[in-house]
Every structure is written in C-alpha cells, then in structure tokens.
Design a protein around this motif. Structure first.
Motif, PDB file in Angstrom:
ATOM      1  N   GLY A  12      -2.813  12.186  58.963  1.00 47.48           N
ATOM      2  CA  GLY A  12      -3.264  12.047  57.591  1.00 47.48           C
ATOM      3  C   GLY A  12      -3.226  13.360  56.836  1.00 47.48           C
ATOM      4  N   ARG A  13      -3.720  14.417  57.477  1.00 41.34           N
ATOM      5  CA  ARG A  13      -3.776  15.734  56.826  1.00 41.34           C
ATOM      6  C   ARG A  13      -2.404  16.385  56.716  1.00 41.34           C
ATOM      7  N   ILE A  14      -1.629  16.310  57.794  1.00 36.70           N
ATOM      8  CA  ILE A  14      -0.384  17.084  57.865  1.00 36.70           C
ATOM      9  C   ILE A  14       0.818  16.280  57.381  1.00 36.70           C
ATOM     10  N   LEU A  15       0.922  15.024  57.816  1.00 34.00           N
ATOM     11  CA  LEU A  15       2.064  14.203  57.422  1.00 34.00           C
ATOM     12  C   LEU A  15       1.821  13.450  56.116  1.00 34.00           C
ATOM     13  N   ARG A  16       0.572  13.455  55.646  1.00 33.36           N
ATOM     14  CA  ARG A  16       0.210  12.764  54.404  1.00 33.36           C
ATOM     15  C   ARG A  16       0.466  11.258  54.490  1.00 33.36           C
ATOM     16  N   LEU A  17       0.252  10.695  55.679  1.00 35.29           N
ATOM     17  CA  LEU A  17       0.393   9.259  55.829  1.00 35.29           C
ATOM     18  C   LEU A  17      -0.848   8.556  55.297  1.00 35.29           C
ATOM     19  N   SER A  18      -0.690   7.298  54.921  1.00 35.72           N
ATOM     20  CA  SER A  18      -1.841   6.524  54.462  1.00 35.72           C
ATOM     21  C   SER A  18      -2.777   6.251  55.631  1.00 35.72           C
ATOM     22  N   LEU A  19      -4.012   5.933  55.310  1.00 31.58           N
ATOM     23  CA  LEU A  19      -4.986   5.635  56.358  1.00 31.58           C
ATOM     24  C   LEU A  19      -4.516   4.462  57.206  1.00 31.58           C
ATOM     25  N   MET A  20      -3.908   3.457  56.578  1.00 35.41           N
ATOM     26  CA  MET A  20      -3.432   2.308  57.345  1.00 35.41           C
ATOM     27  C   MET A  20      -2.332   2.722  58.327  1.00 35.41           C
ATOM     28  N   GLU A  21      -1.398   3.551  57.864  1.00 34.27           N
ATOM     29  CA  GLU A  21      -0.341   4.021  58.748  1.00 34.27           C
ATOM     30  C   GLU A  21      -0.908   4.838  59.899  1.00 34.27           C
ATOM     31  N   CYS A  22      -1.883   5.720  59.597  1.00 34.10           N
ATOM     32  CA  CYS A  22      -2.508   6.544  60.641  1.00 34.10           C
ATOM     33  C   CYS A  22      -3.216   5.674  61.663  1.00 34.10           C
ATOM     34  N   GLN A  23      -3.922   4.664  61.201  1.00 37.59           N
ATOM     35  CA  GLN A  23      -4.653   3.785  62.115  1.00 37.59           C
ATOM     36  C   GLN A  23      -3.684   2.981  62.972  1.00 37.59           C
ATOM     37  N   GLU A  24      -2.574   2.544  62.387  1.00 37.33           N
ATOM     38  CA  GLU A  24      -1.585   1.799  63.172  1.00 37.33           C
ATOM     39  C   GLU A  24      -1.002   2.671  64.279  1.00 37.33           C
ATOM     40  N   ARG A  25      -0.690   3.920  63.942  1.00 36.53           N
ATOM     41  CA  ARG A  25      -0.186   4.846  64.968  1.00 36.53           C
ATOM     42  C   ARG A  25      -1.237   5.061  66.050  1.00 36.53           C
ATOM     43  N   ALA A  26      -2.476   5.307  65.619  1.00 34.73           N
ATOM     44  CA  ALA A  26      -3.549   5.592  66.576  1.00 34.73           C
ATOM     45  C   ALA A  26      -3.760   4.418  67.519  1.00 34.73           C
ATOM     46  N   GLU A  27      -3.800   3.211  66.979  1.00 29.34           N
ATOM     47  CA  GLU A  27      -4.001   2.031  67.818  1.00 29.34           C
ATOM     48  C   GLU A  27      -2.845   1.859  68.809  1.00 29.34           C
ATOM     49  N   ARG A  28      -1.624   2.092  68.334  1.00 31.63           N
ATOM     50  CA  ARG A  28      -0.457   1.940  69.206  1.00 31.63           C
ATOM     51  C   ARG A  28      -0.499   2.936  70.361  1.00 31.63           C
ATOM     52  N   HIS A  29      -0.842   4.185  70.051  1.00 32.55           N
ATOM     53  CA  HIS A  29      -0.804   5.203  71.099  1.00 32.55           C
ATOM     54  C   HIS A  29      -2.043   5.170  71.990  1.00 32.55           C
ATOM     55  N   LEU A  30      -3.167   4.710  71.470  1.00 31.14           N
ATOM     56  CA  LEU A  30      -4.319   4.489  72.353  1.00 31.14           C
ATOM     57  C   LEU A  30      -4.000   3.401  73.372  1.00 31.14           C
ATOM     58  N   ALA A  31      -3.333   2.359  72.925  1.00 26.95           N
ATOM     59  CA  ALA A  31      -2.918   1.318  73.870  1.00 26.95           C
ATOM     60  C   ALA A  31      -1.926   1.881  74.880  1.00 26.95           C
ATOM     61  N   GLN A  32      -1.061   2.758  74.416  1.00 24.70           N
ATOM     62  CA  GLN A  32      -0.041   3.347  75.297  1.00 24.70           C
ATOM     63  C   GLN A  32      -0.670   4.147  76.424  1.00 24.70           C
TER      64      GLN A  32
END
Length: 251
Positions: free
Chosen positions: A115-135
C-alpha cells in the motif's frame, strides 16, 4: 553443438569487495543467478555469506566490483532513496529476525508495504495478503498479532510479507537460525514450495539437507571468497578443497 541457455540472468556480480576498516569481508566475489535458480550459500561463520547477501540488495555498500540486477547496473556507493526503492521492489529479503510490527495484526503487517510503496488499493493489498498467507499455510491467522504466533509462524508471515511485493528474486539470510529446532521444518517446507513454484532464491543456510535436496547450485564461502561452487551432488559428494571437506564433516 549445445545451444546457449536463454534463461534470463536475474543477478550478476563481478569481483565484489567489501571491507569494514582493515577487515576485508568480501575479497572478490563473482556469481551469476538465473531465473528459477535456487542458490544455497554455505560456509563457516564469519566468511562473508550474509554480507554478500546484504550487498546484493544494497543494505551494505561495496567498494569495488560490479552488480547488475535484471540487466541494470547497481553502483556500490551511496544510492538515492528512489534508486534503493526500485532495487528493493525487485529483490525481496527475509532476515534471521522477523521484523514484524508488534502493534499491527498479521494482515496489517502484510498490506502496509504494497500500500505504501506500490500505491495499491486496500482491496488489492488484502487480496495479495490473503493469497500469500494461504501460500505459507496461515490463511486463518490474519487477525492475529505477532505476539500470538510461534517463531516459525512469524517467519512464515515475514516470507508472505516479502511475497506481497511480488519480487523477482528472494534473498533469505539464515531464515531458520533464530527458531527452535522443532519449528525449523515448517519454514523450510514453505521455502521448498517456493522453489518448486519457480521462485528465484538465494539462501544463506546451515541446513545442509535443504541445500542438498532443494538447491540447483551451492556456493561454499570461505575467507571472503567463493571457494567452491556447483551442483549439490558435486559440492556435497565430491568436495575438492580440504576446507570444504572439513566443513561438511562437522555438519
């Protein structure tokens, strides 16, 4: 005639030198890492392994030599923060200690960097986080705080946090050395899965079984130099130097 490899080079360093005062830590290190390589870096304590890794993502300056990341030259001296930012977008790093923010939940720790560095939206950040936590096997711990996790879980969260930045290569600096022995396996299993997925990785490790079974190449550091390198079967099965033979006998 054997056709030359078309696999892209991700990292290339030539004749890297690094000193702390009169102490020469790196004395001319050269290495090439291609996409999909899993390179284990082994050697005795104090031989320059971690310093080498820290030079690759410019946590440390180097005095001499050339470093190229995805074809772009990275100078050895001081870099502007924008240049460091661009480099670290491509090169992720996982440390011995987890460096999680204790006052933030796991999910908050993961969404903050993109969010801070890539300036992604909160939804995009949460989708990434959920995907990699599952990983990394922690899909159900997003609402937990770091203090509620085991050491192995914290390190897996740290790996997921780096993955959220979508790096081209991951550097691991002895990621299991701060863990209790019974927790080491869960972190190594995540790293094995990353290797199987094609992630380019450089791993400073004392886990010889991981280096032997997972690596595509092993570098043996000694006294600030790469003394031997090759496929795991070669390095572990037919060590040429007496120093490497002695090191392996003590593992």
């Amino acid at each position: 005639m054997i056709a030359p490899s078309t696999t892209p080079v991700v990292l290339q360093c030539t004749d890297l030198h690094k000193s702390y005062g009169d102490l020469k830590v790196l004395r001319g290190v050269s290495a090439t890492v291609k996409s999909g390589d899993v390179v284990s870096i082994i050697g005795p304590s104090g031989c320059g392994k971690s310093t080498f890794l820290r030079c690759l993502n410019r946590l440390e300056n180097f005095e001499q030599g050339e470093l190229r990341v995805l074809g772009a030259a990275v100078p050895g001296g001081s870099l502007h923060w924008r240049e460091l930012r661009q480099l670290r977008l491509r090169v992720g790093m996982v440390f011995q200690q987890f460096n999680l923010f204790p006052h933030l939940t796991v999910m908050e720790n993961l969404v903050l960097p993109p969010g801070r560095i890539l300036r992604l939206s909160l939804m995009e950040c949460q989708e990434r986080a959920e995907r990699h936590l599952a990983q990394v096997g922690l899909a159900d711990r997003g609402a937990s705080y770091p203090g509620q996790l085991s050491g192995g879980q914290k390190q897996r969260v740290a790996i997921a946090r780096s993955l959220c930045m979508n790096p081209d290569v991951m550097l691991f600096d002895e990621p299991t050395s701060a863990l209790d022995p019974e927790l080491v396996g869960e972190v190594l299993q995540v790293m094995r899965l990353l290797a199987d997925s094609g992630m380019t990785m450089l791993v400073v490790t004392h886990e010889m079984r991981f280096a032997r079974e997972v690596s595509s190449r092993v570098l043996f550091f000694n006294n600030g130099l790469i003394e031997e390198q090759g496929a795991p079967a070669e390095v572990f099965g037919q060590p040429r130097s007496e120093r490497l033979r002695s090191f392996l006998q003590r593992q």
